[in-house]
Design an enzyme around this catalytic site. Sequence first.
Site, PDB file in Angstrom:
ATOM      1  N   LYS A 293       3.298  -2.844  -3.743  1.00  0.00           N
ATOM      2  CA  LYS A 293       3.168  -1.787  -2.748  1.00  0.00           C
ATOM      3  C   LYS A 293       1.759  -1.242  -2.789  1.00  0.00           C
ATOM      4  O   LYS A 293       1.264  -0.886  -3.855  1.00  0.00           O
ATOM      5  CB  LYS A 293       4.193  -0.697  -3.049  1.00  0.00           C
ATOM      6  CG  LYS A 293       4.152   0.448  -2.070  1.00  0.00           C
ATOM      7  CD  LYS A 293       5.422   1.245  -2.115  1.00  0.00           C
ATOM      8  CE  LYS A 293       6.121   1.188  -0.783  1.00  0.00           C
ATOM      9  NZ  LYS A 293       7.353   1.917  -0.687  1.00  0.00           N
TER      10      LYS A 293
ATOM     11  N   VAL B   8       4.125  -3.159   1.805  1.00  0.00           N
ATOM     12  CA  VAL B   8       4.673  -3.889   0.670  1.00  0.00           C
ATOM     13  C   VAL B   8       4.474  -5.384   0.887  1.00  0.00           C
ATOM     14  O   VAL B   8       4.817  -5.912   1.949  1.00  0.00           O
ATOM     15  CB  VAL B   8       6.175  -3.596   0.496  1.00  0.00           C
ATOM     16  CG1 VAL B   8       6.691  -4.263  -0.759  1.00  0.00           C
ATOM     17  CG2 VAL B   8       6.423  -2.104   0.426  1.00  0.00           C
TER      18      VAL B   8
ATOM     19  N   GLY C 216       5.634   1.255   5.991  1.00  0.00           N
ATOM     20  CA  GLY C 216       6.279   2.553   6.129  1.00  0.00           C
ATOM     21  C   GLY C 216       6.547   3.082   4.750  1.00  0.00           C
ATOM     22  O   GLY C 216       6.298   2.403   3.760  1.00  0.00           O
ATOM     23  N   GLY C 217       7.039   4.322   4.694  1.00  0.00           N
ATOM     24  CA  GLY C 217       7.344   4.894   3.389  1.00  0.00           C
ATOM     25  C   GLY C 217       6.160   4.826   2.456  1.00  0.00           C
ATOM     26  O   GLY C 217       6.227   4.191   1.415  1.00  0.00           O
ATOM     27  N   PHE C 218       5.044   5.409   2.822  1.00  0.00           N
ATOM     28  CA  PHE C 218       3.839   5.556   1.982  1.00  0.00           C
ATOM     29  C   PHE C 218       2.934   4.337   1.878  1.00  0.00           C
ATOM     30  O   PHE C 218       1.913   4.401   1.241  1.00  0.00           O
ATOM     31  CB  PHE C 218       4.181   6.001   0.560  1.00  0.00           C
ATOM     32  CG  PHE C 218       5.077   7.175   0.509  1.00  0.00           C
ATOM     33  CD1 PHE C 218       4.735   8.335   1.178  1.00  0.00           C
ATOM     34  CD2 PHE C 218       6.265   7.119  -0.179  1.00  0.00           C
ATOM     35  CE1 PHE C 218       5.566   9.432   1.140  1.00  0.00           C
ATOM     36  CE2 PHE C 218       7.101   8.214  -0.223  1.00  0.00           C
ATOM     37  CZ  PHE C 218       6.758   9.368   0.439  1.00  0.00           C
ATOM     38  N   GLY C 219       3.290   3.205   2.434  1.00  0.00           N
ATOM     39  CA  GLY C 219       2.345   2.100   2.308  1.00  0.00           C
ATOM     40  C   GLY C 219       2.948   0.771   2.714  1.00  0.00           C
ATOM     41  O   GLY C 219       4.088   0.701   3.168  1.00  0.00           O
TER      42      GLY C 219
ATOM     43  N   LEU D 198       6.098  -7.693   3.393  1.00  0.00           N
ATOM     44  CA  LEU D 198       7.557  -7.548   3.411  1.00  0.00           C
ATOM     45  C   LEU D 198       7.965  -6.388   4.304  1.00  0.00           C
ATOM     46  O   LEU D 198       9.037  -6.394   4.884  1.00  0.00           O
ATOM     47  CB  LEU D 198       8.075  -7.271   1.998  1.00  0.00           C
ATOM     48  CG  LEU D 198       8.014  -8.398   0.987  1.00  0.00           C
ATOM     49  CD1 LEU D 198       8.357  -7.878  -0.394  1.00  0.00           C
ATOM     50  CD2 LEU D 198       8.971  -9.503   1.386  1.00  0.00           C
ATOM     51  N   GLY D 199       7.100  -5.381   4.393  1.00  0.00           N
ATOM     52  CA  GLY D 199       7.460  -4.243   5.211  1.00  0.00           C
ATOM     53  C   GLY D 199       6.393  -3.185   5.131  1.00  0.00           C
ATOM     54  O   GLY D 199       5.504  -3.235   4.282  1.00  0.00           O
TER      55      GLY D 199
ATOM     56  N   ASP E 156      13.201  11.016  -2.124  1.00  0.00           N
ATOM     57  CA  ASP E 156      13.245  10.264  -0.871  1.00  0.00           C
ATOM     58  C   ASP E 156      14.382   9.240  -0.884  1.00  0.00           C
ATOM     59  O   ASP E 156      14.176   8.057  -0.637  1.00  0.00           O
ATOM     60  CB  ASP E 156      11.881   9.588  -0.623  1.00  0.00           C
ATOM     61  CG  ASP E 156      11.644   9.282   0.856  1.00  0.00           C
ATOM     62  OD1 ASP E 156      12.420   9.787   1.694  1.00  0.00           O
ATOM     63  OD2 ASP E 156      10.705   8.530   1.174  1.00  0.00           O
TER      64      ASP E 156
END
Length: 684
Positions: free
Chosen positions: A374, A359, A354-357, A351-352, A470
């Site tokens: 995630k 998804v 970035g932001g730590f990992g 799904l995406g 965040d």
Amino acid sequence: MANLNMLLQQFLHVLLFLLIPVSSQPNQLFYDGFLGSNIMSLRGVAEIESNGILKLTDDSSRVVGQAFYPTGLRFKNSSDGKAFSFSSSFALIIFPEYEKLGGHGLAFTIASSKNLKALPSQYLGLLNSTSTGNSSNHLFAVEFDTAQDFEFGDIDDNHVGIDINSLVSIASAPVGYYTGGDDNSTKQNLTLTSGEPIIAWVDYDASQSIVNVTISESSTKPKRPLLSHHVDLSPIFEDLMFVGFSASTGLLASSHYILGWSFKINGPAPPLELSSLPQLPGPKKKHTSLITGVSISGFLALCGFLFGIYMYRRYKNADVIEAWELEIGPHRYSYQELKKATKGFKDKELLGQGGFGSVYKGTLPNSNTQVAVKRISHDSKQGLREFVSEIASIGRLRHRNLVPLLGWCRRRGDLLLVYDFMENGSLDKYLFDGPKTILSWEQRFKVIKDVASALLYLHEGYEQVVIHRDVKASNVLLDGGLNGRLGDFGLARLYEHGANPSTTRVVGTFGYMAPEVPRTGKSTPNSDVFAFGALLLEVACGLRPLEPKALPEDVVLVDCVWNKYKQGRILDLVDPKLNGAFNEREVLMVLKLGILCSNAAPAARPSMRQVVRFLDGEVGLPDELRKPEEVGYQEGFDEFMNSLEPSSFYQMSTSSYAIKTDMDARFPFIDTSLYTLHARGETR
Ligand SMILES: *[C@@H]1O[C@H](CO)[C@@H](O)[C@H](O)[C@H]1NC(C)=O
Ligand SMILES: *[C@@H]1O[C@H](CO)[C@@H](O)[C@H](O)[C@H]1NC(C)=O
Ligand SMILES: *[C@@H]1O[C@H](CO)[C@@H](O)[C@H](O)[C@H]1NC(C)=O
Ligand SMILES: *[C@@H]1O[C@H](CO)[C@@H](O)[C@H](O)[C@H]1NC(C)=O
Ligand SMILES: *[C@@H]1O[C@H](CO)[C@@H](O)[C@H](O)[C@H]1NC(C)=O
Ligand SMILES: *[C@@H]1O[C@H](CO)[C@@H](O)[C@H](O)[C@H]1NC(C)=O
């Protein structure tokens, strides 16, 4: 013997069936076991076991089971519209998957339909998130709830409540019964999840409009009810209502059973005798007696065998569950389950990133629930353990504007977090870079208020202060109804457990991170407010808080908004994609509030409680804003900017990263390993 019993029971039921004329409606029901055909209409996972026990749910996650008497019964006098008195008694057993941790509960239910459009978990299969509280539900229920949901103001995780059209009970009490009469009684506590039979009586007296709920562990009805509440059910009931039971499980799950049931309109329900009801075949307690029964040598052999399996698994899979994980317990998913759900973490399900990992989208095999998984890599096992405990406790947070965390799984250094799937994706997709769908001002304003209410809940609504760390547009997700829901709460904390005690890492996203955070190495509720301010400005302007492609004086959005505000032309900045369709008063308020929250001095920012009051229009903003002392970033920021390639700068402004602050050094420096991980992610 057992067979004879069964035959006898079946015979009795046939007899009972014959006694009730098929054309007219019965006003009395009596089941000491549920054998026989079409006795109940079953929905969801509910089933009748071969010994006659009605099993509403087993202990699989997030399922609903319902059983209703197949035809509607007349609950109301059609000439004067008054509800009839009724009385019911039933025996139930709740057997939790993990000792003492039940999920979620069962309910004696009187509903206008037996096809309830309802959700599992805290909704108990009775209602859903939009219908709860609506007076057109025509629902009466007595809940036996084994999970505490803050959303519905539950008193504890072992209570009985009277519910009318809503999951917020109008009366509730910890489970127990009174011995003695009305005046000199003492209360005995009971535990719903004990796995032992509990008998309940629900009585409604129409002449006095009183509902009584009485509980006991034996067949004798205590004199004093546990709950006695004044309520007229006439407006709740329709002429014909369906009566039965509903149960649900969440991530935490119990098997919910009904052993027997009696019910009567305008009279006392026939008594149930616990000893003549079917018994739950010796539940899972057997383990201890099994082991003592085995001889010592057998026991040693068994140990050797188990140890062999353990060693084999350890070397084969390295997915060994460590002791501390079991303590954290029930939120744990198995790796295999998640692997299956995401089709082996296929790129197609991504799904995406970035932001730590990364998804992934997934569908849980048992319940067909859609989830977002995630996947985070982490090197420090120590940090992981603390973090998982924290996540598990934060995972109990429930608020309609938070993305629910369903559970987690650890495999080697990987941590997998399982969230409810949000169909409409993240807010940033609707704001920046030529979005396909434009959100109207009403929709944006609603999302802003949603996020504010989630943050207020995190800061003040829970037993401990939870700092998000965040807040930003890509962490705001939109559900099916375009409600804003804050995701990833507490996640940034994982990276704050630095390996070297003299350094702390602070985590956040440039443009949203309050200037004091890299300086002090600490996040506070105030720094969440700063980030929320940046979010306000970007939602109103459709611009990122840092727009690297802009002219130098326009790079920092809040500076730009302040300059326009001084010139009295702040509305020039409103997102042109709205084509001028917006409520000027609201937009002005949001922009000014954005400036107020962006103050470089933490103490000068409003609290989330004040923010919510401004947004609700309860309090007006000051007419004249003072210059937010040092808007934007000074220390460390320029050096940091100069050290970056222009292309990486762009990626930095949208993805989270960590900064290590060396307490002795003057300037923060970036944790490059983490940074490259996410920079790579963003380019996919
Ligand atoms: C229904 O109400 C009417 C008028 O109050 C009364 O005469 C009648 O007996 C009631 N019927 C039942 C079944 O209670
Ligand atoms: C929620 O329940 C209401 C009333 O039963 C129903 O109309 C609606 O479709 C349900 N919503 C969902 C999402 O199931
Ligand atoms: C209550 O439900 C009815 C029918 O489902 C719906 O028309 C109405 O808008 C709902 N009311 C509220 C306040 O949600
Ligand atoms: C409660 O009061 C009744 C009389 O009022 C008495 O007979 C009974 O013994 C009392 N029970 C207890 C537990 O004190
Ligand atoms: C029963 O539970 C309540 C809390 O629900 C507790 O305060 C009380 O001490 C308990 N009583 C006994 C006898 O255990
Ligand atoms: C309900 O409980 C109250 C209080 O003990 C009692 O006076 C009343 O008779 C009860 N009513 C029914 C219908 O059980």
